[in-house]
Design a protein around this motif. Structure first.
Motif, PDB file in Angstrom:
ATOM      1  N   GLU A 103      -3.186 -59.158  36.331  1.00 48.31           N
ATOM      2  CA  GLU A 103      -4.461 -59.026  37.026  1.00 48.31           C
ATOM      3  C   GLU A 103      -5.572 -58.610  36.062  1.00 48.31           C
ATOM      4  O   GLU A 103      -6.602 -59.263  35.974  1.00 48.31           O
ATOM      5  N   SER A 104      -5.355 -57.535  35.290  1.00 46.76           N
ATOM      6  CA  SER A 104      -6.379 -57.090  34.328  1.00 46.76           C
ATOM      7  C   SER A 104      -6.218 -57.773  32.979  1.00 46.76           C
ATOM      8  O   SER A 104      -7.082 -57.676  32.123  1.00 46.76           O
ATOM      9  N   ASN A 105      -5.064 -58.434  32.795  1.00 40.22           N
ATOM     10  CA  ASN A 105      -4.754 -59.155  31.554  1.00 40.22           C
ATOM     11  C   ASN A 105      -4.605 -58.233  30.362  1.00 40.22           C
ATOM     12  O   ASN A 105      -4.953 -58.578  29.236  1.00 40.22           O
ATOM     13  N   ARG A 122      -7.584 -58.737  27.414  1.00 33.38           N
ATOM     14  CA  ARG A 122      -8.587 -58.723  28.480  1.00 33.38           C
ATOM     15  C   ARG A 122      -8.693 -60.140  29.020  1.00 33.38           C
ATOM     16  O   ARG A 122      -8.104 -61.073  28.474  1.00 33.38           O
ATOM     17  N   THR A 123      -9.453 -60.291  30.077  1.00 31.63           N
ATOM     18  CA  THR A 123      -9.607 -61.600  30.693  1.00 31.63           C
ATOM     19  C   THR A 123     -10.543 -62.476  29.868  1.00 31.63           C
ATOM     20  O   THR A 123     -11.597 -62.021  29.421  1.00 31.63           O
ATOM     21  N   GLU A 129      -7.284 -62.918  24.542  1.00 31.64           N
ATOM     22  CA  GLU A 129      -7.740 -62.870  25.930  1.00 31.64           C
ATOM     23  C   GLU A 129      -6.808 -63.747  26.756  1.00 31.64           C
ATOM     24  O   GLU A 129      -6.238 -64.715  26.240  1.00 31.64           O
ATOM     25  N   ARG A 131      -5.679 -65.548  30.726  1.00 32.40           N
ATOM     26  CA  ARG A 131      -5.878 -65.967  32.111  1.00 32.40           C
ATOM     27  C   ARG A 131      -4.510 -65.830  32.788  1.00 32.40           C
ATOM     28  O   ARG A 131      -3.673 -66.696  32.673  1.00 32.40           O
ATOM     29  N   MET A 132      -4.294 -64.706  33.410  1.00 30.94           N
ATOM     30  CA  MET A 132      -3.043 -64.302  34.052  1.00 30.94           C
ATOM     31  C   MET A 132      -1.903 -64.174  33.026  1.00 30.94           C
ATOM     32  O   MET A 132      -1.024 -65.028  32.926  1.00 30.94           O
ATOM     33  N   GLU A 148       0.684 -67.451  29.501  1.00 30.80           N
ATOM     34  CA  GLU A 148      -0.328 -67.287  30.538  1.00 30.80           C
ATOM     35  C   GLU A 148      -0.036 -68.218  31.705  1.00 30.80           C
ATOM     36  O   GLU A 148       0.341 -69.369  31.506  1.00 30.80           O
TER      37      GLU A 148
END
Length: 161
Positions: A103-105, A122-123, A129, A131-132, A148
């Motif tokens: 969720e917050s990655n 992070r997202t 970074e 994405r899920m 991801e």
């Protein structure tokens, strides 16, 4: 699926059920534990499973936003609720636990008692970074692989010296 030190096979059965199944090394059913809920030994989407060298079983109880820890026979030992919505788990030979928060990655590296040693991610779509952030594993050199769900890629991170 995770294999215990004695060869027992543990299966996280989370999408259709809320349980952990255990088989011996030959595939013979031994036991099951868990039910739907948010109490100790209950689950709301058993999403991943990992076992340390001492036989402790770590469960990513994703929708309850926690890791539950059991002995090899399914006795509840502890839970960690400070790692976000845990999707993926991996335990290395030094007993460090790696988790993904889809969720917050964030990626967490945690010592065996639950203290966070480091955190990154992070997202987003750039390097580091996610994405899920979904699944995590390490190779023998300590490189961290993060798969991801929505980003449709795997990123590899070298360990810090």
């Amino acid at each position: 699926v995770a294999i215990g030190p004695n060869g027992d096979i543990y299966v996280s059965d989370g999408y259709g059920n809320s349980r952990v199944m255990r088989f011996d090394a030959d595939g013979k059913f031994k036991q099951t534990w868990g039910s739907k809920g948010d109490g100790p030994g209950q689950f709301n989407l058993v999403h991943n499973i990992a076992i340390d060298k001492n036989g402790r079983v770590y469960i990513a109880d994703r929708e309850n936003s926690r890791v539950q820890i059991f002995d090899a026979d399914g006795k509840f030992l502890d839970q960690w609720t400070h790692l976000g919505k845990v999707f993926g788990l991996y335990v290395d030979e030094k007993m460090r636990v790696y988790t993904t928060d889809g969720e917050s990655n964030n990626i967490y590296v945690v010592e065996e008692r639950g203290r966070v040693l480091s955190k990154f991610g992070r997202t987003g779509d750039g390097p580091g970074e996610f994405r899920m952030a979904h699944s995590i594993t390490l190779d023998k050199k300590g490189n961290i692989y993060v798969a991801e769900g929505d980003g449709r890629r795997i990123q590899v991170f070298a360990p810090k010296k």
